[in-house]
Enzyme design. Structure first.
Site, PDB file in Angstrom:
ATOM      1  CD  GLU A 170      -2.711   1.043  12.853  1.00 23.00           C
ATOM      2  OE1 GLU A 170      -2.327   0.292  11.943  1.00 23.00           O
ATOM      3  OE2 GLU A 170      -3.840   1.563  12.874  1.00 23.00           O
ATOM      4  CB  CYS A 208       0.769   5.144   7.302  1.00 21.21           C
ATOM      5  SG  CYS A 208      -0.453   5.362   6.004  1.00 21.21           S
ATOM      6  CB  CYS A 266      -0.868  -0.012   1.249  1.00 20.67           C
ATOM      7  SG  CYS A 266       0.139   0.048   2.736  1.00 20.67           S
TER       8      CYS A 266
HETATM    9  S1  SF4 Z   1      -2.807   2.710   7.115  1.00 24.10           S
HETATM   10 FE1  SF4 Z   1      -1.198   3.218   5.692  1.00 24.10          FE
HETATM   11  S2  SF4 Z   1       0.312   1.620   6.028  1.00 24.10           S
HETATM   12 FE2  SF4 Z   1      -1.576   0.900   6.919  1.00 24.10          FE
HETATM   13  S3  SF4 Z   1      -2.596  -0.270   5.307  1.00 24.10           S
HETATM   14 FE3  SF4 Z   1      -3.349   1.818   5.155  1.00 24.10          FE
HETATM   15  S4  SF4 Z   1      -2.042   2.857   3.647  1.00 24.10           S
HETATM   16 FE4  SF4 Z   1      -1.012   0.978   4.346  1.00 24.10          FE
END
Ligand code: SF4
Length: 293
Positions: A137, A107, A24
């Protein structure tokens, strides 16, 4: 955007990649920031924990001299990269106080979850963080949500006694929407209407929806990515619900020919921490398996 890539080989088995699969925006950004740091400084570059939940990528980075540290205490000097999962603010403060150069690869979607948690807390809500207990996270979001915030992974985690009925919800970016819905419903049944900040990121939603759509049609689904990757594991769980023959692998060597006996359509998808080259390697190995029949 990743386009569907139907691959048809000798024999009857067709292999299709999910419309949205693999690395991503946040992961690509983190990889590029580490790359920049490693190329433009003579100082040692450290990541705080594995940069992404993908063992092959972490091992490649190690080969390029990027070191991994579990905590800021372990780093004496140089650069520290905060990974895309983000961290609690006290850790960034500690790194600055030690004189380390901080490269913040959090992110932007995770930063939005931090802001949402902070804002709910400031507005006097009892914050519920919907996410995986112990996930880095989630720990970061929890820190912004305050000491009395609660982490819930499913409705059974909601405590019987809540300190307040003014409940605000913030969500780990890679959670499945169904988990969030179940928790909202459980609160409603107790007469609580939560204020919901849905911070599930678009990349996660896209990958999950496209994977399930493909899994409904496929005879076999192959999910590529680290077993320690939460979003990859969730993709596998969602696909398994509609396609019982779902296999989560990290490497092409794990593929077993007998999984595909009689299959005419094989779907492939990959978690947000799986780089393109790893997906291609699995596609090629699958094609080679098919060609052996
Ligand atoms: S939050 Fe950011 S790092 Fe996490 S899946 Fe979504 S785009 Fe990817």
């Amino acid at each position: 955007m990743i386009k569907p890539q139907p691959l048809v080989y000798n024999g009857d088995m067709k292999i299709i990649r999910s419309k949205y699969a693999g690395a991503c925006y946040g992961v690509e950004r983190a990889l590029s920031l580490v790359d920049d740091a490693a190329c433009h400084t003579d100082a040692v570059v450290h990541t705080l924990g594995p940069l992404i939940h993908n063992p092959q990528v972490v091992s490649e980075l190690r080969g390029r001299g990027v070191e991994e540290a579990a905590t800021v205490d372990e780093i004496d000097s140089g650069v520290v990269v905060i990974r895309s999962h983000g961290v609690e603010p006290s850790i960034i403060k500690q790194a600055h106080e030690k004189g380390l150069t901080v490269v913040d690869a959090t992110c932007p979607h995770v930063s939005k979850a931090h802001e949402a948690a902070w804002s709910l807390r400031e507005q006097g809500y009892l914050v519920m963080v919907v996410g995986e207990l112990g996930h880095p996270e989630v720990e970061g979001i929890h820190a912004y949500a305050g000491d009395n915030a609660i982490v819930v992974q499913d409705p059974s985690d909601i405590p019987e006694h809540l300190e307040s009925s003014k409940v605000g919800i913030v969500v780990q970016t890679t959670q499945a929407a169904s988990v969030l819905e179940a928790i909202i419903e459980a609160l409603r049944q107790r007469g609580i209407e939560p204020r919901v900040r849905n911070t599930i990121c678009f990349a996660t939603k896209q990958r999950q929806q496209a994977a399930v759509e493909l899994a409904k049609k496929a005879d076999v689904m192959v999910i590529v990515g680290g077993r320690n990757s939460g979003n990859t594991t969730r993709l596998a769980q969602l696909c398994q619900e509609v396609c019982p023959k779902t296999y989560h692998i990290e490497r092409p060597t794990e593929l077993s020919k007998d999984w595909f006996e009689g299959a005419s359509l094989v779907g492939i998808t990959a978690g947000a921490s799986t780089p393109e080259n790893q997906i291609i390697a699995v596609e090629r190995a699958l094609a080679a398996l098919e060609n052996q029949t």
